[in-house]
Design a protein around this motif. Structure first.
Motif: not given
Length: 582
Positions: A302, A307, A331, A333-334, A405, A407-409
């Motif tokens: 992270r 992050k 939140d 890696r998706g 998504t 990389g966003e979660g």
């Protein structure tokens, strides 16, 4: 405890404007099994004022007989707090464990200042130092003849009124066996069916006659509705009883995976039927484990991607469109879609070379036996977690969606009915069939003009309604119903709204009227049907299906081909624009 409080009052008087509370907290030995952590409650008491905590280890067994999962400690907390910290605020700390603990609370107030002109009294009493005000949980103290101390105030159940000096002495709650409530709910359901049958027969009476009978039936319908709402409120429970178990689960998963995880919750006071609450534990457990094990990255990874070291899992609940919506968001890696697709091909779940959309790949994780874990552990690898989630949610008449998504979660959305007993619906007809639409989903009904109808090339029909294009769904095509009106300009279009705010236009023959209906599980008595949430019995004895609006949307999207439109249909061709609502 009163003697202890009186002795302390002589040695260390309470400062003016303060209250000294003595809380004896004796939890049951199996408290940890329910996911509750006593340390959190002690910290919550510290936030209320200056607290001194004394731990009692007299019940602690020797090392050979010690069971790590059982609790053998108790505590006495002396809390010096401001006067605005009352009994209710202290009870709030123990709200989720009140039935699993022995809690005794004593309040000690500062001695009152001497009045300048004491009011005359009819029966003088001997002057004595004011004793401590005592509040005991769970039973009030017995009356002592000749005592000067004020009467005891019970801390649980809380006083229901304001201003009554001894309101706490009266219990305002009773315990009722759940089977009795279930029988009451079933009887209310039978009353609703009977009332609908009477109303069906009354419609056949000559107009203008039997007015008193009609007025009486209107009052009966109103009373039935109020009775139904009252009974449903008895079964309603906040989801906080489930959410309170999750912090311990998160700590255990974080310790197992070596990750730093922060759990954020919201909407704990959202109420839902008790049956739904009881069946939420397993799905939420599996989904939070999945978010931590598969979704969140390790602290070092992270930091490399910019992050915070600690990942966040957000658990929320809210009411939306007559249903309860629970979201689990992380939140991390998706979803790793290439890995999911390759695993599905490896297990023979997907044919090699198949082209799947992102949504279809995401939904592969709900297949039985599917897992992307490289090795089996206590958290993952067995391929049963998300399969259990979907099966349990479907059995409650709910559905689950996943949105990710890279990389966003990821975000998992559970949509469940508020109650499994009775709902308000609108009865519609398609051909010779009858269906029920939940009233909370309906926006309006209208008969469109030919100029408002358009056809998207190679996709679907849409209608211009209130300045936006709305997808049309022909129910007779979805369910294969003959004899229905296929032309929207001669039929009716019922605009409905899903939980995410998107709208659909359902093409029906006729809207027959509003009615309370009793929900009967179709899956328990028959099997699960796409686009159908449950079934019910109408006033004329016919069985009608209760439609699932979001399920109808998915069915219309996945139809391989549309039924041929009759030549009289006025739908005009329209190039396919990018339409968000449909």
């Amino acid at each position: 405890m009163a003697a202890i409080a009186a002795a302390r009052a002589e040695e260390d008087p309470v400062p003016p404007g303060k209250l000294r509370w003595t809380i004896v907290f004796r939890p049951r030995s199996d408290l940890l099994m329910s996911g509750n952590e006593p340390a959190f409650m002690l910290r919550a008491l510290r936030r209320l004022g200056d607290a001194t905590v004394e731990c009692h280890t007299d019940a602690l067994p020797n090392l050979q007989n010690l069971e790590a999962e059982l609790l053998h400690l108790s505590w006495t907390v002396t809390l010096l707090a401001d006067a605005d910290v009352d009994l209710d605020k202290i009870n709030d700390v123990f709200e989720f464990v009140a039935d699993d603990c022995d809690i005794r609370i004593t309040a000690e107030a500062p001695p009152p200042a001497a009045p300048e002109a004491p009011p005359p009294v009819t029966d003088p009493v001997p002057v004595a130092a004011p004793p401590a005000v005592v509040a005991t949980v769970p039973e009030p103290l017995p009356k002592t003849p000749g005592a000067d101390a004020p009467k005891a105030e019970t801390a649980r159940p809380r006083p229901n009124g304001g201003g009554a000096e001894h309101a706490g002495l009266t219990s305002h709650t009773i315990r009722v066996d759940l089977d009795k409530i279930d029988r009451l709910v079933n009887m209310v359901g039978e009353m609703v069916i009977t009332q609908a049958m009477i109303a069906e027969h009354v419609r056949e009476l000559p107009p203008g006659e039997f007015q008193e009978l009609l007025e009486g039936l209107e009052q009966l319908a109103q009373h039935t509705r109020e009775l139904r709402e009252s009974v449903m409120s008895i079964r309603a429970q906040p989801v906080s009883s489930v959410f309170s178990r999750m912090p311990r689960l998160v700590r255990e998963c974080a310790a197992t995976t070596g990750k730093e995880v922060q759990l954020v919750t919201s909407g704990e006071t959202t109420e839902v039927d008790k049956t739904v609450v009881e069946n939420l534990v397993d799905p939420l457990t599996h989904m939070i484990r999945n978010s931590i094990d598969h979704g969140l990255e390790g602290p070092e990874e992270r930091e490399r991607v910019g992050k915070p070291r600690a990942g966040t899992v957000h658990l929320s609940a809210q009411h939306r469109s007559g249903r309860i919506v629970i979201e689990i968001t992380d939140d991390g890696r998706g979803i790793n879609r290439p890995k999911v697709l390759s695993k599905a091909i490896e297990k023979g779940l997907v044919q090699p070379g198949a082209t799947l959309s992102d949504e279809e790949i995401d939904n592969l994780i709900f297949l039985p036996g599917f897992s992307t874990a490289d090795q089996v552990s206590n958290l993952s690898g067995r391929g049963v977690g998300m399969d259990v989630v979907r099966r349990n949610i479907s059995s409650l008449g709910g559905r689950i969606g996943v949105y990710s998504t890279p990389g966003e979660g990821s975000r998992f959305v559970l949509s469940l009915p508020l109650t499994l007993a009775v709902l308000d619906g609108m009865v519609i007809s398609v051909g010779e069939e009858r269906f029920v639409l939940p009233l909370t989903n309906i926006v309006e009904s209208l008969r469109p003009k030919a100029a408002d109808l358009h056809g998207l090339v190679g996709k679907c029909d849409v209608m211009m309604a209130r300045g936006e294009y709305v997808r049309l769904v022909y129910l007779h095509q979805l369910f294969g119903i003959p004899g229905a009106v296929a032309d929207p300009t001669r039929a009716l279009v019922v605009l409905v709204e899903t939980e995410d705010g998107s709208r659909l236009g359902l093409v029906v023959d006729e809207v027959l009227g509003q009615q309370q209906v009793v929900i009967k599980s179709l899956e328990a008595n028959f099997r699960r049907l796409d686009g159908v949430a449950a079934a019910t019995i109408l006033g004329d004895g016919r069985v009608a299906l209760i439609l699932d609006v979001a399920g109808l949307r998915e069915m219309s999207r996945h139809m391989d081909s549309r039924a041929p439109r009759p030549p009289s249909s006025p739908v005009a061709a329209l190039p396919a624009p990018a339409l968000e609502p449909v």
